[in-house]
Design an enzyme around this catalytic site. Structure first.
Site: not given
Ligand code: NAI
Ligand code: MG
Length: 472
Positions: A164, A239, A274, A371
Protein backbone atom coordinates in the site's frame (compact mmCIF):
# COMPACT_ATOMS: atom_id res chain seq x y z
CA UNK A 1 -8.41 -1.93 -10.85
CA UNK A 2 -11.34 -0.23 -9.15
CA UNK A 3 -11.97 -0.60 -5.43
CA UNK A 4 -14.80 -3.00 -4.48
CA UNK A 5 -16.81 -0.03 -3.24
CA UNK A 6 -16.18 1.86 -6.49
CA UNK A 7 -14.91 4.80 -4.44
CA UNK A 8 -11.91 6.89 -5.46
CA UNK A 9 -9.87 9.71 -3.92
CA UNK A 10 -8.18 12.71 -5.47
CA UNK A 11 -4.45 12.91 -6.08
CA UNK A 12 -2.95 16.43 -6.01
CA UNK A 13 0.01 18.17 -7.58
CA UNK A 14 1.53 19.89 -4.53
CA UNK A 15 3.01 22.68 -6.66
CA UNK A 16 -0.45 24.18 -7.36
CA UNK A 17 -2.98 21.96 -5.50
CA UNK A 18 -4.54 20.88 -8.79
CA UNK A 19 -6.15 17.43 -9.03
CA UNK A 20 -4.08 15.23 -11.34
CA UNK A 21 -5.69 11.80 -10.89
CA UNK A 22 -8.31 9.73 -9.11
CA UNK A 23 -7.07 6.61 -7.34
CA UNK A 24 -9.09 3.65 -6.06
CA UNK A 25 -10.01 4.10 -2.40
CA UNK A 26 -9.36 0.55 -1.22
CA UNK A 27 -10.72 -0.66 2.09
CA UNK A 28 -10.94 -3.86 4.12
CA UNK A 29 -12.74 -5.80 1.39
CA UNK A 30 -10.04 -5.00 -1.17
CA UNK A 31 -7.32 -5.92 1.31
CA UNK A 32 -9.07 -9.25 1.98
CA UNK A 33 -9.14 -10.02 -1.75
CA UNK A 34 -5.52 -8.99 -2.25
CA UNK A 35 -4.30 -11.07 0.69
CA UNK A 36 -6.26 -14.08 -0.63
CA UNK A 37 -4.68 -13.61 -4.08
CA UNK A 38 -1.21 -13.35 -2.54
CA UNK A 39 -1.84 -16.48 -0.44
CA UNK A 40 -2.97 -18.45 -3.52
CA UNK A 41 0.07 -17.30 -5.46
CA UNK A 42 2.31 -18.28 -2.56
CA UNK A 43 0.81 -21.71 -1.94
CA UNK A 44 0.07 -22.97 -5.41
CA UNK A 45 1.17 -20.61 -8.18
CA UNK A 46 4.16 -20.86 -10.54
CA UNK A 47 6.10 -18.52 -8.23
CA UNK A 48 6.76 -21.33 -5.79
CA UNK A 49 8.24 -23.54 -8.49
CA UNK A 50 10.47 -20.87 -9.94
CA UNK A 51 14.15 -21.62 -9.39
CA UNK A 52 16.34 -19.11 -7.54
CA UNK A 53 18.12 -18.40 -10.81
CA UNK A 54 14.87 -17.62 -12.63
CA UNK A 55 13.74 -15.43 -9.75
CA UNK A 56 17.04 -13.56 -9.79
CA UNK A 57 16.74 -12.87 -13.52
CA UNK A 58 13.19 -11.64 -13.07
CA UNK A 59 14.18 -9.24 -10.29
CA UNK A 60 17.06 -8.00 -12.46
CA UNK A 61 14.61 -7.30 -15.32
CA UNK A 62 12.56 -5.07 -13.01
CA UNK A 63 15.66 -2.92 -12.51
CA UNK A 64 16.21 -2.79 -16.27
CA UNK A 65 12.61 -1.75 -16.92
CA UNK A 66 12.84 1.03 -14.33
CA UNK A 67 15.89 2.40 -16.15
CA UNK A 68 14.15 2.04 -19.51
CA UNK A 69 11.25 4.15 -18.21
CA UNK A 70 13.40 6.46 -16.09
CA UNK A 71 12.22 9.74 -17.62
CA UNK A 72 8.57 8.84 -17.30
CA UNK A 73 8.95 7.63 -13.70
CA UNK A 74 10.89 10.78 -12.75
CA UNK A 75 8.13 12.96 -14.17
CA UNK A 76 5.42 10.99 -12.38
CA UNK A 77 7.33 11.26 -9.10
CA UNK A 78 7.75 14.99 -9.59
CA UNK A 79 4.08 15.85 -10.23
CA UNK A 80 2.89 13.53 -7.48
CA UNK A 81 5.39 14.30 -4.71
CA UNK A 82 6.59 17.78 -5.71
CA UNK A 83 10.31 16.99 -5.86
CA UNK A 84 12.31 18.36 -8.81
CA UNK A 85 12.13 16.07 -11.81
CA UNK A 86 15.92 16.38 -12.27
CA UNK A 87 16.50 15.12 -8.71
CA UNK A 88 14.12 12.18 -9.16
CA UNK A 89 15.92 11.39 -12.43
CA UNK A 90 19.39 11.22 -10.85
CA UNK A 91 18.46 9.93 -7.38
CA UNK A 92 15.12 8.21 -6.79
CA UNK A 93 14.82 6.37 -10.09
CA UNK A 94 18.38 5.01 -10.55
CA UNK A 95 18.56 4.11 -6.84
CA UNK A 96 15.33 2.14 -7.21
CA UNK A 97 16.70 0.31 -10.25
CA UNK A 98 19.97 -0.36 -8.43
CA UNK A 99 18.14 -1.87 -5.48
CA UNK A 100 16.44 -4.45 -7.73
CA UNK A 101 19.73 -5.18 -9.51
CA UNK A 102 21.51 -5.65 -6.19
CA UNK A 103 18.76 -7.86 -4.72
CA UNK A 104 18.61 -9.96 -7.91
CA UNK A 105 22.04 -11.35 -7.03
CA UNK A 106 20.88 -12.54 -3.63
CA UNK A 107 18.19 -14.81 -5.05
CA UNK A 108 20.80 -17.51 -5.71
CA UNK A 109 22.80 -16.98 -2.55
CA UNK A 110 20.41 -17.65 0.30
CA UNK A 111 22.07 -20.43 2.24
CA UNK A 112 21.33 -22.28 5.43
CA UNK A 113 23.78 -24.05 7.72
CA UNK A 114 24.75 -27.58 8.51
CA UNK A 115 24.94 -27.94 12.25
CA UNK A 116 27.05 -30.58 13.96
CA UNK A 117 24.80 -32.04 16.63
CA UNK A 118 25.81 -34.44 19.32
CA UNK A 119 22.96 -36.90 18.96
CA UNK A 120 24.68 -40.00 17.52
CA UNK A 121 23.55 -41.09 14.07
CA UNK A 122 21.85 -37.85 12.95
CA UNK A 123 22.82 -34.85 10.97
CA UNK A 124 20.98 -31.53 10.90
CA UNK A 125 20.68 -28.51 8.67
CA UNK A 126 18.74 -25.27 8.41
CA UNK A 127 17.00 -23.79 5.38
CA UNK A 128 16.15 -20.16 4.75
CA UNK A 129 12.56 -19.98 3.56
CA UNK A 130 10.30 -17.10 2.50
CA UNK A 131 8.15 -15.63 5.24
CA UNK A 132 5.02 -16.00 3.09
CA UNK A 133 2.52 -13.18 2.47
CA UNK A 134 4.06 -9.85 3.34
CA UNK A 135 2.14 -6.58 3.84
CA UNK A 136 4.13 -3.47 2.97
CA UNK A 137 3.06 0.07 3.88
CA UNK A 138 5.19 2.91 2.57
CA UNK A 139 5.36 6.71 2.82
CA UNK A 140 5.28 9.58 0.34
CA UNK A 141 8.78 11.05 0.62
CA UNK A 142 10.43 8.64 -1.86
CA UNK A 143 7.41 6.82 -3.29
CA UNK A 144 9.16 4.73 -5.95
CA UNK A 145 12.35 4.16 -3.99
CA UNK A 146 10.50 3.02 -0.86
CA UNK A 147 8.49 0.59 -3.00
CA UNK A 148 11.80 -0.74 -4.35
CA UNK A 149 13.35 -1.06 -0.88
CA UNK A 150 10.41 -3.21 0.17
CA UNK A 151 9.67 -5.19 -3.00
CA UNK A 152 13.26 -5.99 -4.00
CA UNK A 153 14.22 -8.18 -1.04
CA UNK A 154 10.72 -9.68 -0.70
CA UNK A 155 10.73 -10.88 -4.32
CA UNK A 156 14.36 -11.99 -4.40
CA UNK A 157 13.59 -14.31 -1.48
CA UNK A 158 10.33 -15.70 -2.87
CA UNK A 159 7.63 -13.93 -0.87
CA UNK A 160 4.23 -12.68 -2.08
CA UNK A 161 3.27 -9.09 -1.34
CA UNK A 162 0.39 -6.72 -0.72
CA UNK A 163 1.80 -3.19 -1.01
CA UNK A 164 0.00 0.00 0.00
CA UNK A 165 1.62 3.24 -1.16
CA UNK A 166 0.90 6.49 0.71
CA UNK A 167 -2.40 8.18 -0.17
CA UNK A 168 -0.48 11.37 -1.04
CA UNK A 169 1.64 9.66 -3.72
CA UNK A 170 0.10 6.53 -5.26
CA UNK A 171 1.10 7.03 -8.90
CA UNK A 172 4.63 5.69 -9.32
CA UNK A 173 3.80 2.49 -7.40
CA UNK A 174 0.90 1.82 -9.79
CA UNK A 175 3.19 2.32 -12.79
CA UNK A 176 5.79 0.09 -11.14
CA UNK A 177 3.10 -2.59 -10.83
CA UNK A 178 2.69 -2.57 -14.61
CA UNK A 179 6.45 -2.91 -15.04
CA UNK A 180 6.49 -5.87 -12.61
CA UNK A 181 3.97 -7.68 -14.81
CA UNK A 182 6.03 -6.83 -17.88
CA UNK A 183 9.12 -8.27 -16.14
CA UNK A 184 7.23 -11.54 -15.67
CA UNK A 185 6.10 -11.43 -12.03
CA UNK A 186 3.29 -14.02 -11.97
CA UNK A 187 -0.27 -12.99 -11.21
CA UNK A 188 -1.04 -12.54 -7.51
CA UNK A 189 2.60 -12.33 -6.40
CA UNK A 190 2.51 -8.53 -5.98
CA UNK A 191 -0.77 -6.75 -5.27
CA UNK A 192 -0.64 -2.96 -5.13
CA UNK A 193 -3.59 -1.24 -3.47
CA UNK A 194 -4.05 2.51 -3.14
CA UNK A 195 -5.96 3.82 -0.15
CA UNK A 196 -5.74 5.53 3.20
CA UNK A 197 -3.79 4.47 6.26
CA UNK A 198 -6.69 4.30 8.66
CA UNK A 199 -8.68 2.03 6.33
CA UNK A 200 -6.56 0.02 3.87
CA UNK A 201 -3.34 0.28 5.91
CA UNK A 202 -4.98 -0.67 9.19
CA UNK A 203 -6.78 -3.66 7.58
CA UNK A 204 -3.49 -4.92 6.14
CA UNK A 205 -1.58 -4.52 9.40
CA UNK A 206 -4.26 -6.42 11.34
CA UNK A 207 -4.94 -9.15 8.74
CA UNK A 208 -4.77 -12.66 10.16
CA UNK A 209 -3.42 -14.22 6.98
CA UNK A 210 -0.50 -11.81 6.58
CA UNK A 211 2.77 -13.30 7.86
CA UNK A 212 4.80 -10.14 8.08
CA UNK A 213 4.29 -6.40 7.91
CA UNK A 214 7.02 -4.05 6.73
CA UNK A 215 6.32 -0.41 7.49
CA UNK A 216 8.03 2.90 6.80
CA UNK A 217 6.49 6.09 8.17
CA UNK A 218 5.91 7.93 11.41
CA UNK A 219 6.89 6.52 14.79
CA UNK A 220 3.32 7.16 15.93
CA UNK A 221 1.86 4.88 13.25
CA UNK A 222 4.73 2.40 13.76
CA UNK A 223 3.39 1.81 17.28
CA UNK A 224 -0.15 1.36 15.93
CA UNK A 225 1.22 -1.23 13.48
CA UNK A 226 2.89 -3.17 16.30
CA UNK A 227 -0.40 -3.31 18.21
CA UNK A 228 -2.35 -4.32 15.09
CA UNK A 229 0.19 -7.04 14.31
CA UNK A 230 -0.19 -8.66 17.71
CA UNK A 231 -3.46 -10.37 16.76
CA UNK A 232 -1.71 -13.12 14.80
CA UNK A 233 1.81 -12.24 16.01
CA UNK A 234 2.93 -11.48 12.48
CA UNK A 235 6.56 -10.44 12.12
CA UNK A 236 7.15 -6.69 11.98
CA UNK A 237 9.91 -4.51 10.58
CA UNK A 238 9.79 -0.74 11.03
CA UNK A 239 11.67 2.18 9.56
CA UNK A 240 10.51 5.25 11.45
CA UNK A 241 11.38 8.82 12.29
CA UNK A 242 14.57 10.62 13.17
CA UNK A 243 16.07 13.78 14.60
CA UNK A 244 19.62 13.22 13.46
CA UNK A 245 22.60 15.23 14.74
CA UNK A 246 25.10 16.48 12.18
CA UNK A 247 28.28 17.40 14.08
CA UNK A 248 30.95 19.73 12.69
CA UNK A 249 34.29 20.09 14.51
CA UNK A 250 36.60 23.04 13.98
CA UNK A 251 39.20 20.68 12.50
CA UNK A 252 36.77 19.74 9.69
CA UNK A 253 39.40 21.04 7.24
CA UNK A 254 37.53 22.12 4.17
CA UNK A 255 34.86 24.15 5.95
CA UNK A 256 33.06 25.00 2.73
CA UNK A 257 32.57 21.25 2.08
CA UNK A 258 31.21 20.79 5.61
CA UNK A 259 28.85 23.75 5.18
CA UNK A 260 27.45 22.55 1.87
CA UNK A 261 27.29 19.03 3.34
CA UNK A 262 25.24 20.38 6.27
CA UNK A 263 22.93 22.21 3.86
CA UNK A 264 22.46 19.05 1.80
CA UNK A 265 21.88 17.03 4.99
CA UNK A 266 18.79 19.07 5.83
CA UNK A 267 17.58 20.50 2.52
CA UNK A 268 17.78 17.37 0.32
CA UNK A 269 14.24 16.28 -0.58
CA UNK A 270 12.98 19.44 1.19
CA UNK A 271 13.96 17.91 4.54
CA UNK A 272 11.37 15.18 4.05
CA UNK A 273 13.89 12.48 4.92
CA UNK A 274 13.76 10.27 7.98
CA UNK A 275 17.56 10.65 8.25
CA UNK A 276 17.65 14.44 7.64
CA UNK A 277 20.49 16.16 9.50
CA UNK A 278 18.00 18.35 11.35
CA UNK A 279 20.14 19.15 14.39
CA UNK A 280 23.32 20.93 13.36
CA UNK A 281 25.88 20.81 16.19
CA UNK A 282 28.93 22.98 15.60
CA UNK A 283 32.09 23.53 17.66
CA UNK A 284 31.77 27.00 19.14
CA UNK A 285 34.82 28.63 17.45
CA UNK A 286 33.33 28.10 13.99
CA UNK A 287 29.64 28.23 14.92
CA UNK A 288 28.90 31.69 13.49
CA UNK A 289 30.71 30.99 10.21
CA UNK A 290 28.99 27.65 9.70
CA UNK A 291 25.52 28.97 10.52
CA UNK A 292 26.03 31.96 8.22
CA UNK A 293 27.25 29.62 5.47
CA UNK A 294 24.31 27.22 5.76
CA UNK A 295 21.90 30.18 5.80
CA UNK A 296 23.56 31.53 2.65
CA UNK A 297 22.98 28.15 0.95
CA UNK A 298 19.36 28.23 2.13
CA UNK A 299 18.72 31.69 0.69
CA UNK A 300 20.13 30.71 -2.71
CA UNK A 301 17.89 27.64 -3.16
CA UNK A 302 15.52 28.22 -6.07
CA UNK A 303 11.99 27.18 -5.11
CA UNK A 304 9.57 26.19 -7.86
CA UNK A 305 7.38 23.49 -9.32
CA UNK A 306 9.14 20.15 -9.74
CA UNK A 307 8.82 20.16 -13.51
CA UNK A 308 10.53 23.55 -14.02
CA UNK A 309 14.09 23.04 -15.21
CA UNK A 310 15.67 25.55 -12.81
CA UNK A 311 13.87 24.33 -9.65
CA UNK A 312 16.16 23.22 -6.84
CA UNK A 313 13.48 22.67 -4.20
CA UNK A 314 9.81 21.91 -4.83
CA UNK A 315 6.81 22.20 -2.52
CA UNK A 316 6.15 20.02 0.51
CA UNK A 317 4.04 17.00 -0.34
CA UNK A 318 0.64 18.10 0.99
CA UNK A 319 -1.39 20.75 2.71
CA UNK A 320 -1.22 18.67 5.88
CA UNK A 321 2.59 18.76 5.81
CA UNK A 322 2.56 22.48 5.04
CA UNK A 323 0.46 23.06 8.15
CA UNK A 324 2.65 20.78 10.21
CA UNK A 325 5.95 22.37 9.18
CA UNK A 326 4.74 25.99 9.43
CA UNK A 327 3.19 25.03 12.78
CA UNK A 328 6.65 24.01 14.07
CA UNK A 329 8.12 27.23 12.65
CA UNK A 330 5.54 29.17 14.62
CA UNK A 331 6.20 27.21 17.82
CA UNK A 332 9.95 27.93 17.54
CA UNK A 333 9.29 31.65 17.26
CA UNK A 334 6.93 31.60 20.23
CA UNK A 335 9.60 29.82 22.26
CA UNK A 336 12.12 32.57 21.50
CA UNK A 337 14.47 30.90 18.99
CA UNK A 338 16.35 33.11 16.50
CA UNK A 339 15.53 32.62 12.80
CA UNK A 340 18.64 33.30 10.75
CA UNK A 341 16.71 32.78 7.54
CA UNK A 342 13.32 31.43 6.42
CA UNK A 343 10.65 30.57 8.95
CA UNK A 344 7.54 30.89 6.84
CA UNK A 345 5.54 29.72 3.88
CA UNK A 346 6.68 30.91 0.45
CA UNK A 347 3.93 32.38 -1.73
CA UNK A 348 0.27 31.46 -1.37
CA UNK A 349 -0.07 28.83 -4.08
CA UNK A 350 1.12 25.26 -3.63
CA UNK A 351 2.78 24.00 -0.46
CA UNK A 352 6.13 25.84 -0.55
CA UNK A 353 8.09 26.78 2.57
CA UNK A 354 11.33 28.75 2.82
CA UNK A 355 14.45 26.78 3.73
CA UNK A 356 14.99 27.69 7.36
CA UNK A 357 17.98 27.98 9.70
CA UNK A 358 17.34 28.52 13.41
CA UNK A 359 19.75 29.21 16.32
CA UNK A 360 19.50 30.14 20.01
CA UNK A 361 17.55 27.01 20.77
CA UNK A 362 17.29 24.84 23.89
CA UNK A 363 16.40 21.17 24.39
CA UNK A 364 12.93 22.00 25.70
CA UNK A 365 11.77 23.42 22.39
CA UNK A 366 9.58 21.22 20.19
CA UNK A 367 11.68 22.25 17.14
CA UNK A 368 14.71 20.65 18.84
CA UNK A 369 12.97 17.53 20.16
CA UNK A 370 10.51 16.54 17.44
CA UNK A 371 10.81 15.46 13.83
CA UNK A 372 9.70 18.39 11.66
CA UNK A 373 10.13 16.64 8.29
CA UNK A 374 10.68 19.88 6.40
CA UNK A 375 13.64 22.08 5.34
CA UNK A 376 14.20 23.35 8.87
CA UNK A 377 17.48 22.97 10.77
CA UNK A 378 18.22 23.95 14.38
CA UNK A 379 21.85 24.88 15.06
CA UNK A 380 23.56 24.72 18.44
CA UNK A 381 27.17 25.24 19.49
CA UNK A 382 29.23 22.87 21.65
CA UNK A 383 32.61 23.15 23.29
CA UNK A 384 33.66 19.77 24.69
CA UNK A 385 33.03 16.18 23.48
CA UNK A 386 31.85 15.33 27.04
CA UNK A 387 28.86 17.64 26.61
CA UNK A 388 28.44 16.88 22.91
CA UNK A 389 27.73 13.15 23.08
CA UNK A 390 24.92 13.19 25.67
CA UNK A 391 23.27 16.06 23.82
CA UNK A 392 23.60 14.38 20.43
CA UNK A 393 22.03 11.23 21.87
CA UNK A 394 19.33 13.13 23.76
CA UNK A 395 16.48 12.08 21.47
CA UNK A 396 14.04 9.17 21.35
CA UNK A 397 15.30 8.53 17.82
CA UNK A 398 18.53 6.96 16.56
CA UNK A 399 18.50 6.76 12.81
CA UNK A 400 21.53 8.63 11.53
CA UNK A 401 24.27 11.12 12.34
CA UNK A 402 27.08 13.01 10.62
CA UNK A 403 30.60 13.76 11.91
CA UNK A 404 32.91 16.24 10.19
CA UNK A 405 36.57 16.21 11.28
CA UNK A 406 39.94 15.50 9.68
CA UNK A 407 41.02 13.61 12.82
CA UNK A 408 40.10 10.09 11.84
CA UNK A 409 40.65 8.70 15.35
CA UNK A 410 38.25 11.25 16.77
CA UNK A 411 35.74 10.54 14.02
CA UNK A 412 35.64 6.85 14.90
CA UNK A 413 35.49 7.50 18.66
CA UNK A 414 32.56 9.88 18.25
CA UNK A 415 30.80 7.53 15.81
CA UNK A 416 31.09 4.70 18.33
CA UNK A 417 29.42 6.83 21.02
CA UNK A 418 26.50 7.91 18.85
CA UNK A 419 23.37 5.80 19.15
CA UNK A 420 22.55 5.92 15.45
CA UNK A 421 22.06 3.23 12.81
CA UNK A 422 24.20 5.11 10.28
CA UNK A 423 27.05 7.52 10.99
CA UNK A 424 28.35 9.41 7.97
CA UNK A 425 31.91 10.72 8.31
CA UNK A 426 32.78 13.83 6.27
CA UNK A 427 29.71 13.24 4.12
CA UNK A 428 25.93 12.90 4.52
CA UNK A 429 23.07 11.14 2.72
CA UNK A 430 25.29 8.59 1.00
CA UNK A 431 23.16 5.54 0.16
CA UNK A 432 23.92 2.27 -1.53
CA UNK A 433 21.81 -0.84 -2.05
CA UNK A 434 24.56 -2.85 -0.33
CA UNK A 435 24.59 -0.68 2.82
CA UNK A 436 22.17 -1.58 5.61
CA UNK A 437 19.95 1.27 6.81
CA UNK A 438 17.80 1.45 9.93
CA UNK A 439 17.54 2.78 13.41
CA UNK A 440 18.28 2.48 17.10
CA UNK A 441 15.62 3.26 19.71
CA UNK A 442 12.31 4.55 18.34
CA UNK A 443 13.65 4.83 14.80
CA UNK A 444 12.60 1.28 14.15
CA UNK A 445 13.14 -2.47 14.10
CA UNK A 446 15.36 -4.25 11.60
CA UNK A 447 17.39 -3.01 8.67
CA UNK A 448 16.59 -2.16 5.05
CA UNK A 449 18.94 -2.95 2.15
CA UNK A 450 22.20 -4.88 2.14
CA UNK A 451 22.18 -8.51 3.14
CA UNK A 452 20.85 -7.36 6.53
CA UNK A 453 17.36 -6.92 5.06
CA UNK A 454 17.28 -10.60 4.12
CA UNK A 455 17.09 -11.45 7.80
CA UNK A 456 13.61 -9.92 7.74
CA UNK A 457 12.59 -11.26 4.35
CA UNK A 458 13.47 -14.87 5.16
CA UNK A 459 12.75 -16.99 8.13
CA UNK A 460 15.00 -19.73 9.31
CA UNK A 461 13.44 -22.91 8.06
CA UNK A 462 12.99 -26.11 10.02
CA UNK A 463 16.08 -27.31 11.69
CA UNK A 464 15.79 -30.66 9.95
CA UNK A 465 17.26 -33.66 11.69
CA UNK A 466 17.83 -36.70 9.52
CA UNK A 467 19.08 -40.10 10.55
CA UNK A 468 21.96 -41.09 8.33
CA UNK A 469 22.83 -44.43 9.86
CA UNK A 470 20.54 -46.67 11.87
CA UNK A 471 21.85 -47.39 15.33
CA UNK A 472 22.06 -51.15 15.76
P1 NAI B 1 2.13 8.15 8.38
O1 NAI B 1 3.01 7.34 9.24
O2 NAI B 1 0.73 8.42 8.84
O3 NAI B 1 2.01 7.47 6.91
C1 NAI B 1 2.91 6.53 6.38
C2 NAI B 1 2.14 5.37 5.77
O4 NAI B 1 1.38 4.73 6.80
C3 NAI B 1 1.11 5.78 4.70
O5 NAI B 1 1.08 4.79 3.68
C4 NAI B 1 -0.19 5.80 5.47
O6 NAI B 1 -1.30 5.58 4.65
C5 NAI B 1 0.02 4.62 6.42
N1 NAI B 1 -0.80 4.67 7.64
C6 NAI B 1 -1.24 5.77 8.32
N2 NAI B 1 -1.98 5.39 9.37
C7 NAI B 1 -2.02 4.04 9.39
C8 NAI B 1 -2.63 3.06 10.22
N3 NAI B 1 -3.36 3.43 11.28
N4 NAI B 1 -2.45 1.76 9.93
C9 NAI B 1 -1.71 1.39 8.88
N5 NAI B 1 -1.12 2.26 8.04
C10 NAI B 1 -1.27 3.57 8.29
O7 NAI B 1 2.87 9.53 8.10
P2 NAI B 1 2.21 10.90 7.59
O8 NAI B 1 0.95 11.16 8.35
O9 NAI B 1 2.14 10.88 6.12
O10 NAI B 1 3.33 11.94 8.04
C11 NAI B 1 3.37 12.39 9.38
C12 NAI B 1 4.79 12.47 9.87
O11 NAI B 1 5.36 11.17 9.86
C13 NAI B 1 5.75 13.29 9.04
O12 NAI B 1 5.68 14.64 9.34
C14 NAI B 1 7.06 12.69 9.43
O13 NAI B 1 7.49 13.24 10.66
C15 NAI B 1 6.75 11.23 9.63
N6 NAI B 1 7.10 10.43 8.45
C16 NAI B 1 8.26 9.70 8.47
C17 NAI B 1 8.64 8.99 7.35
C18 NAI B 1 9.90 8.18 7.33
O14 NAI B 1 10.45 7.96 6.27
N7 NAI B 1 10.36 7.66 8.44
C19 NAI B 1 7.88 9.03 6.11
C20 NAI B 1 6.64 9.77 6.20
C21 NAI B 1 6.30 10.45 7.33
MG1 MG C 1 -0.55 10.03 9.20
Amino acid sequence: MAAASGKTFEVFNPADSSVIAQAPDSDREDINRAVAAARRAFESGPWRRMTPSERGKLVWRIGDLILKHADELAELESVDNGKPRAVARVADVPLAADLFHYMAGWATKIEGNTIPISVPGFHAFTLREPVGVVGQIIPWNFPLLMAAWKLGPALATGNCVVLKPAEQTPLSALRLGELLLEAGVPEGVVNILTGFGETAGAALAAHDDVDKIAFTGSTEVGKIIVRAASGNLKKVSLELGGKSPNIIFKDAGDLEAAISGAANAIFFNHGQCCCAGSRLMVERDIFDDVVAGVAEHARKIKLGPGLAADTQMGPLVSEEQLKRVTGYMHQGKQAGACYVTGGERSGDRGYFVKPTVIKDVNPKMSIVREEIFGPVVVAEPFTKPEELIPRANQTPYGLAAGVWTRDIGKAHCIAAELRAGTVWINCYNIFDAALPFGGYKQSGWGREMGHAVLEAAKRCGPCSGRRVTSPS
